[in-house]
Design a protein around this motif. Structure first.
Motif, mmCIF file in Angstrom:
data_model
loop_
_atom_site.group_PDB
_atom_site.id
_atom_site.type_symbol
_atom_site.label_atom_id
_atom_site.label_comp_id
_atom_site.label_asym_id
_atom_site.label_seq_id
_atom_site.Cartn_x
_atom_site.Cartn_y
_atom_site.Cartn_z
ATOM 1 N N UNK A 99 -60.691 4.638 -11.413
ATOM 2 C CA UNK A 99 -60.935 4.290 -13.039
ATOM 3 C C UNK A 99 -59.818 4.801 -13.998
ATOM 4 N N UNK A 100 -59.043 5.642 -13.492
ATOM 5 C CA UNK A 100 -57.940 6.018 -14.281
ATOM 6 C C UNK A 100 -56.573 4.906 -14.109
ATOM 7 N N UNK A 101 -56.661 4.110 -12.895
ATOM 8 C CA UNK A 101 -55.741 3.163 -12.740
ATOM 9 C C UNK A 101 -56.161 2.048 -13.589
ATOM 10 N N UNK A 102 -57.454 1.781 -13.665
ATOM 11 C CA UNK A 102 -57.859 0.530 -14.389
ATOM 12 C C UNK A 102 -57.935 1.017 -15.930
ATOM 13 N N UNK A 103 -57.886 2.242 -16.487
ATOM 14 C CA UNK A 103 -57.591 2.476 -17.662
ATOM 15 C C UNK A 103 -56.315 2.344 -18.255
ATOM 16 N N UNK A 104 -55.232 2.662 -17.059
ATOM 17 C CA UNK A 104 -53.838 2.448 -17.717
ATOM 18 C C UNK A 104 -53.418 0.976 -17.515
ATOM 19 N N UNK A 105 -54.094 0.141 -16.559
ATOM 20 C CA UNK A 105 -53.762 -1.468 -16.438
ATOM 21 C C UNK A 105 -54.525 -2.075 -17.769
ATOM 22 N N UNK A 106 -55.488 -1.501 -18.200
ATOM 23 C CA UNK A 106 -56.004 -1.855 -19.417
ATOM 24 C C UNK A 106 -55.068 -1.776 -20.683
ATOM 25 N N UNK A 107 -54.773 -0.776 -20.765
ATOM 26 C CA UNK A 107 -53.756 -0.270 -21.836
ATOM 27 C C UNK A 107 -52.441 -1.332 -21.858
ATOM 28 N N UNK A 108 -51.916 -1.218 -20.734
ATOM 29 C CA UNK A 108 -50.719 -2.448 -20.579
ATOM 30 C C UNK A 108 -51.087 -3.793 -21.053
ATOM 31 N N UNK A 109 -52.355 -4.204 -20.515
ATOM 32 C CA UNK A 109 -52.808 -5.593 -20.807
ATOM 33 C C UNK A 109 -53.255 -5.658 -22.451
ATOM 34 N N UNK A 110 -53.818 -4.619 -22.855
ATOM 35 C CA UNK A 110 -54.254 -4.769 -24.277
ATOM 36 C C UNK A 110 -52.943 -4.854 -25.072
ATOM 37 N N UNK A 111 -51.973 -3.994 -24.796
ATOM 38 C CA UNK A 111 -50.872 -3.673 -25.609
ATOM 39 C C UNK A 111 -50.042 -5.188 -25.568
ATOM 40 N N UNK A 112 -50.332 -6.073 -24.536
ATOM 41 C CA UNK A 112 -49.483 -7.228 -24.481
ATOM 42 C C UNK A 112 -50.449 -8.514 -25.045
ATOM 43 N N UNK A 113 -51.703 -8.349 -24.966
ATOM 44 C CA UNK A 113 -52.541 -9.592 -25.508
ATOM 45 C C UNK A 113 -53.679 -9.188 -26.591
ATOM 46 N N UNK A 114 -53.869 -7.923 -26.646
ATOM 47 C CA UNK A 114 -54.745 -7.312 -27.775
ATOM 48 C C UNK A 114 -56.475 -7.701 -27.320
ATOM 49 N N UNK A 115 -56.509 -7.839 -26.112
ATOM 50 C CA UNK A 115 -57.881 -8.132 -25.655
ATOM 51 C C UNK A 115 -58.217 -7.295 -24.292
ATOM 52 N N UNK A 144 -46.081 6.373 -12.820
ATOM 53 C CA UNK A 144 -47.625 6.277 -13.259
ATOM 54 C C UNK A 144 -48.657 6.718 -12.296
ATOM 55 N N UNK A 145 -48.432 5.883 -11.040
ATOM 56 C CA UNK A 145 -49.331 6.387 -9.612
ATOM 57 C C UNK A 145 -49.100 7.671 -9.606
ATOM 58 N N UNK A 146 -48.178 8.394 -9.422
ATOM 59 C CA UNK A 146 -48.068 9.767 -9.162
ATOM 60 C C UNK A 146 -48.893 10.874 -10.191
#
Length: 236
Positions: A99-115, A144-146
């Motif tokens: 879930x933490x990995x998904x949260x970080x992935x969401x942050x990067x995705x949101x930062x690029x696309x705003x969605x 990040x993984x560490x």
């Protein structure tokens, strides 16, 4: 309430509460990053977080179904063994890391696309070789993984006492497992029929509010199933 005392129910409740906490923090961070664009009043925030909680709960019901099924058939003599308790503790920590990995992935995705995750994220999986190479070149992946591993282990350590209490509680008798499991499945099906990719998150608000009201993992699987992307927003 007696139905919340058995070990299996306590364990699932602890996992769900931890995941809900991560989803809440993710939504809050994404909101803070685009607070001006969201242009949300207090009532808008209540609607966003209220609808978001519905999407979070629906995803958790889907995600927790395999674990609930395992607990239905896990014999009591195995459930009470020490190695099994350690296994369930490891599952808890791995779930936190995921879930933490998904949260970080969401942050990067949101930062690029705003969605939130959409069919673009699904395309990323289709062309995984190119995307993974680009990600390794653009982001400090291993660092990040560490950090996420350390956080997940730390959270597992902090919650270890509660985990022990949950896992050492009296296991649910066979006769009571089926009604709870059937209720779990029925609740999942009913909510799944009502909650869709666009409803109720599409009620009111601007584009940022609608995206914040969603749940990233839920939106990902919905986009994968529906195989579509809004033309006016992303192509026009």
């Amino acid at each position: 309430m007696p139905q919340f005392r058995p070990a299996q129910v306590r364990y699932l409740s602890l996992i769900f509460l931890a995941w809900l906490g991560i989803f809440f923090l993710t939504r809050s961070v994404l909101l803070f990053a685009h607070f001006t664009d969201a242009d949300a009043s207090f009532s808008d925030l209540l609607r966003v977080f209220g609808i978001g909680l519905i999407y979070d709960a629906v995803f958790l019901l889907y995600a927790g179904l395999p674990l609930a099924l395992y607990m239905l058939f896990c014999p009591r003599r195995i459930w009470d063994l020490m190695w099994h308790r350690r296994l369930m503790q490891a599952v808890f920590v791995i779930g936190l890391f995921a879930m933490l990995f998904v949260a970080v992935a969401e942050w990067y995705f949101w930062d690029e696309f705003g969605v939130r995750f959409n069919f673009i994220a699904v395309d990323y999986l289709v062309y995984s070789d190119e995307v993974l190479k680009n990600i390794r070149e653009s982001y400090p992946v291993f660092q990040v993984l560490a950090v996420l591993s350390a956080i997940a282990l730390g959270m597992g350590w902090l919650l270890n006492r509660r985990l022990d209490v949950a896992l050492t509680a009296e296991a649910l008798p066979w006769g009571q497992r089926w009604p709870l499991f059937i209720g779990f499945v029925l609740l999942t099906v009913m909510l799944g029929l009502v909650v869709g990719q666009d409803f109720p998150r599409g009620i009111g608000g601007n584009a940022y509010q609608r995206e914040l009201a969603g749940n990233g993992p839920y939106q990902f699987f919905a986009a994968f199933r529906n195989n579509e992307l809004e033309y006016p927003q992303f192509y026009a």
